[in-house]
Design a protein around this motif. Structure first.
Motif, PDB file in Angstrom:
ATOM      1  N   LEU A 214     -53.224 -12.983 -32.068  1.00 46.28           N
ATOM      2  CA  LEU A 214     -54.098 -12.728 -31.090  1.00 46.28           C
ATOM      3  C   LEU A 214     -53.778 -11.974 -29.835  1.00 46.28           C
ATOM      4  O   LEU A 214     -54.482 -11.158 -29.437  1.00 46.28           O
ATOM      5  N   LYS A 215     -52.560 -12.536 -29.745  1.00 42.28           N
ATOM      6  CA  LYS A 215     -51.999 -11.407 -28.424  1.00 42.28           C
ATOM      7  C   LYS A 215     -51.806 -10.030 -28.778  1.00 42.28           C
ATOM      8  O   LYS A 215     -51.652  -9.134 -27.826  1.00 42.28           O
ATOM      9  N   GLU A 216     -51.725  -9.508 -29.994  1.00 42.40           N
ATOM     10  CA  GLU A 216     -51.529  -8.212 -30.097  1.00 42.40           C
ATOM     11  C   GLU A 216     -53.075  -7.631 -30.665  1.00 42.40           C
ATOM     12  O   GLU A 216     -52.722  -6.413 -30.923  1.00 42.40           O
ATOM     13  N   GLY A 217     -53.953  -8.226 -30.396  1.00 42.12           N
ATOM     14  CA  GLY A 217     -55.478  -7.797 -30.582  1.00 42.12           C
ATOM     15  C   GLY A 217     -55.685  -7.678 -32.145  1.00 42.12           C
ATOM     16  O   GLY A 217     -56.558  -6.627 -32.400  1.00 42.12           O
ATOM     17  N   LEU A 218     -54.990  -8.319 -32.985  1.00 44.41           N
ATOM     18  CA  LEU A 218     -55.194  -8.328 -34.225  1.00 44.41           C
ATOM     19  C   LEU A 218     -56.216  -9.221 -34.676  1.00 44.41           C
ATOM     20  O   LEU A 218     -56.492 -10.152 -33.999  1.00 44.41           O
ATOM     21  N   ASN A 219     -56.905  -9.296 -35.929  1.00 45.82           N
ATOM     22  CA  ASN A 219     -57.831 -10.043 -36.542  1.00 45.82           C
ATOM     23  C   ASN A 219     -56.964 -11.252 -37.404  1.00 45.82           C
ATOM     24  O   ASN A 219     -56.282 -10.746 -38.217  1.00 45.82           O
ATOM     25  N   ILE A 220     -57.533 -12.123 -37.190  1.00 49.02           N
ATOM     26  CA  ILE A 220     -57.027 -13.138 -38.158  1.00 49.02           C
ATOM     27  C   ILE A 220     -57.966 -13.637 -39.204  1.00 49.02           C
ATOM     28  O   ILE A 220     -59.180 -13.732 -39.174  1.00 49.02           O
ATOM     29  N   LYS A 221     -57.383 -13.883 -40.433  1.00 51.37           N
ATOM     30  CA  LYS A 221     -58.127 -14.143 -41.502  1.00 51.37           C
ATOM     31  C   LYS A 221     -57.373 -15.507 -42.068  1.00 51.37           C
ATOM     32  O   LYS A 221     -56.283 -15.466 -42.250  1.00 51.37           O
ATOM     33  N   LEU A 222     -58.128 -16.611 -42.206  1.00 52.55           N
ATOM     34  CA  LEU A 222     -57.693 -17.916 -42.498  1.00 52.55           C
ATOM     35  C   LEU A 222     -57.883 -18.391 -43.807  1.00 52.55           C
ATOM     36  O   LEU A 222     -58.714 -17.975 -44.488  1.00 52.55           O
ATOM     37  N   VAL A 223     -56.518 -19.209 -44.233  1.00 55.18           N
ATOM     38  CA  VAL A 223     -56.543 -19.589 -45.531  1.00 55.18           C
ATOM     39  C   VAL A 223     -56.463 -21.127 -45.552  1.00 55.18           C
ATOM     40  O   VAL A 223     -55.476 -21.586 -45.019  1.00 55.18           O
TER      41      VAL A 223
ATOM     42  N   VAL B 222     -54.314 -10.060 -40.013  1.00 51.69           N
ATOM     43  CA  VAL B 222     -53.169 -10.710 -40.390  1.00 51.69           C
ATOM     44  C   VAL B 222     -53.484 -12.243 -41.025  1.00 51.69           C
ATOM     45  O   VAL B 222     -54.435 -12.941 -40.663  1.00 51.69           O
ATOM     46  N   ILE B 223     -53.387 -12.584 -42.414  1.00 53.08           N
ATOM     47  CA  ILE B 223     -53.607 -13.560 -42.794  1.00 53.08           C
ATOM     48  C   ILE B 223     -52.754 -14.877 -42.409  1.00 53.08           C
ATOM     49  O   ILE B 223     -51.551 -14.477 -42.457  1.00 53.08           O
ATOM     50  N   ILE B 224     -53.382 -15.949 -42.125  1.00 56.73           N
ATOM     51  CA  ILE B 224     -52.510 -17.000 -41.729  1.00 56.73           C
ATOM     52  C   ILE B 224     -52.845 -18.431 -42.182  1.00 56.73           C
ATOM     53  O   ILE B 224     -54.160 -18.272 -42.680  1.00 56.73           O
ATOM     54  N   PRO B 225     -52.154 -19.349 -42.383  1.00 62.12           N
ATOM     55  CA  PRO B 225     -52.582 -20.741 -42.730  1.00 62.12           C
ATOM     56  C   PRO B 225     -53.816 -21.213 -41.734  1.00 62.12           C
ATOM     57  O   PRO B 225     -53.589 -21.011 -40.688  1.00 62.12           O
ATOM     58  N   ASN B 226     -54.750 -21.947 -42.331  1.00 65.80           N
ATOM     59  CA  ASN B 226     -55.759 -22.561 -41.548  1.00 65.80           C
ATOM     60  C   ASN B 226     -54.848 -24.127 -41.071  1.00 65.80           C
ATOM     61  O   ASN B 226     -55.265 -24.483 -39.873  1.00 65.80           O
TER      62      ASN B 226
ATOM     63  N   ILE C 297     -57.249 -10.933 -49.380  1.00 66.08           N
ATOM     64  CA  ILE C 297     -56.958  -9.694 -49.086  1.00 66.08           C
ATOM     65  C   ILE C 297     -57.817  -8.549 -49.028  1.00 66.08           C
ATOM     66  O   ILE C 297     -58.629  -8.313 -49.916  1.00 66.08           O
ATOM     67  N   THR C 298     -57.958  -7.730 -48.029  1.00 63.58           N
ATOM     68  CA  THR C 298     -58.743  -6.656 -47.990  1.00 63.58           C
ATOM     69  C   THR C 298     -57.772  -5.275 -47.606  1.00 63.58           C
ATOM     70  O   THR C 298     -56.699  -5.392 -47.425  1.00 63.58           O
ATOM     71  N   LYS C 299     -58.471  -4.272 -47.545  1.00 57.62           N
ATOM     72  CA  LYS C 299     -57.875  -2.791 -47.137  1.00 57.62           C
ATOM     73  C   LYS C 299     -57.245  -3.080 -45.672  1.00 57.62           C
ATOM     74  O   LYS C 299     -56.336  -2.284 -45.467  1.00 57.62           O
ATOM     75  N   LYS C 300     -57.835  -3.881 -45.066  1.00 60.47           N
ATOM     76  CA  LYS C 300     -57.520  -4.220 -43.462  1.00 60.47           C
ATOM     77  C   LYS C 300     -56.171  -5.122 -43.288  1.00 60.47           C
ATOM     78  O   LYS C 300     -55.700  -5.023 -42.305  1.00 60.47           O
ATOM     79  N   THR C 301     -56.105  -5.711 -44.417  1.00 61.00           N
ATOM     80  CA  THR C 301     -54.817  -6.738 -44.461  1.00 61.00           C
ATOM     81  C   THR C 301     -53.504  -5.955 -44.251  1.00 61.00           C
ATOM     82  O   THR C 301     -53.057  -5.244 -45.406  1.00 61.00           O
ATOM     83  N   LYS C 302     -52.755  -6.185 -43.322  1.00 58.56           N
ATOM     84  CA  LYS C 302     -51.687  -5.481 -43.050  1.00 58.56           C
ATOM     85  C   LYS C 302     -50.231  -6.535 -43.135  1.00 58.56           C
ATOM     86  O   LYS C 302     -49.242  -6.230 -43.411  1.00 58.56           O
ATOM     87  N   ALA C 303     -50.618  -7.664 -42.790  1.00 57.80           N
ATOM     88  CA  ALA C 303     -49.545  -8.733 -42.823  1.00 57.80           C
ATOM     89  C   ALA C 303     -50.022 -10.128 -43.316  1.00 57.80           C
ATOM     90  O   ALA C 303     -51.055 -10.449 -43.083  1.00 57.80           O
TER      91      ALA C 303
END
Length: 382
Positions: free
Chosen positions: A100-109, A85-89, A127-133
């Motif tokens: 994080l509570k859902e066990g998902l990975n964060i990608k910062l921008v 999941v991409i989120i703002p830095n 964005i990668t193939k793993k980016t879902k939201a």
């Protein structure tokens, strides 16, 4: 300056205080007199319906806070462990914790230096193939260009979660923020455009996400056997008393947004000529400045004054202020508790977090108070 501070006592100006009207109190009193004080009450549904009509989405779910709304929204997506999941830095930590509570990975921008929202060009690169939201958070003043981001999400089959907590009533290209996301969230904390004390709202046009959100806010009670729960949810319900206040305040949202813009314009006119700061303008081609907060960044490092130092100096004059968000990649909790990748360069987030702050912006702030505050800012940063 020292002599002046010792000899004169200044009236305290809070950074923000809610404006509760007599009409608001009447709505609250009606609910109390009828005994509707918990989440089981007609005003909750009324607030949800009114909010849906205002935003233009089919469904709304009232919850206990904006953070609760984010956690429910992310869980309702039913993403798989390890999805990104991409989120703002540069944002409130609630964005990260919901992921994080859902066990998902964060990608910062990182953010742009001129509007403090995520850089859309950088989003595309991440964005990668793993980016879902993507959590698209509108920060402080102007909206993130979610109109552009929505097209990117559709192209890549990515879910758009719109965090419109700070921009209730703001329009982007004449369409209300919060109506762009596949699922969107709002906050009604005391310093927001409208308040229920604490509180939040989830909106969507998806019946599936609506049903999941409704269940998750209320412990996921079983459909056949109430106490045979179908999932791990929360008690994130909004009370009828909170909803009563929300119903009343929502009726005047347009006048509130207008008042905030006028306050922001007064500040801008008095601070815009200061060459040592950057304060966003009042209007851009795609949106008006919502002025959720009156925020600016110190641009002249030679003054040797950062945000924290200026806050202390202004407080001596009775002027309360607040610092900018602390960047996600520098969060202590992430480094010590969560094993997430915080490497990378986020120079814009780092700079504005160090040199940014925001000023008092209550709805009932007076012009003479704004003048006093701006005079002090300009006299210090000269």
């Amino acid at each position: 300056m020292k002599k002046e501070l010792k000899s004169k006592k200044y009236n305290f100006i809070p950074v923000n205080k809610p404006l509760i009207t007599s009409e608001d109190l009447n709505y609250l009193n009606k609910s109390i007199s009828k005994g509707w004080v918990s989440s089981e009450g007609p005003e909750v549904k009324r607030f949800e319906n009114n909010f849906s009509n205002f935003i233009g989405n089919k469904y709304s779910v009232a919850v206990s806070s904006g953070t609760a709304a984010l956690e429910i929204a992310i869980k309702s997506l039913k993403l798989k462990k390890g999805d990104e999941v991409i989120i703002p830095n540069f944002t409130i930590i609630s964005n990260a914790m919901a992921v994080l509570k859902e066990g998902l990975n964060i990608k910062l921008v990182d953010c742009n230096i001129k509007d403090w929202n995520m850089d859309i060009i950088e989003i595309e690169k991440k964005i990668t193939k793993k980016t879902k939201a993507i959590i698209a958070t509108h920060i402080y003043n102007f909206p993130l260009r979610v109109d552009i981001l929505k097209k990117i999400c559709r192209k890549n089959k990515i879910i758009l979660v719109e965090d419109a907590a700070e921009v209730i009533g703001q329009k982007l290209n004449n369409k209300l923020c919060g109506s762009y996301g596949d699922i969107s969230i709002f906050s009604f904390y005391a310093n927001k455009q409208i308040t229920t004390g604490e509180g939040g709202m989830i909106t969507t046009n998806s019946k599936k996400l609506y049903k999941q959100s409704k269940s998750l806010r209320n412990l996921c009670f079983g459909k056949q056997d109430r106490f045979n729960h179908e999932d791990i949810g929360w008690n994130y319900r909004m009370t009828n008393l909170q909803a009563s206040l929300g119903v009343s305040q929502l009726k005047r949202i347009r006048s509130i947004v207008g008042r905030r813009h006028r306050v922001g314009n007064e500040y801008f006119q008095k601070l815009k000529d200061n060459k040592n700061i950057y304060i966003p303008e009042t209007t851009r081609s795609y949106a008006k400045n919502i002025y959720w907060v009156i925020a600016f960044v110190i641009t002249n490092k030679n003054l040797k004054i950062d945000g924290k130092k200026l806050m202390k100096m202004l407080l001596k004059y009775g002027i309360q202020t607040r610092p900018f968000f602390w960047p996600m990649h520098k969060q202590k909790v992430f480094k010590e508790k969560y094993k997430i990748n915080t490497s990378g360069k986020y120079k814009n987030s780092e700079y504005i977090s160090k040199y940014g702050l925001y000023l008092p912006s209550s709805l009932d702030i007076k012009s003479n108070q704004i003048k006093f505050i701006c005079n002090k800012v300009n006299s210090i940063l000269k």
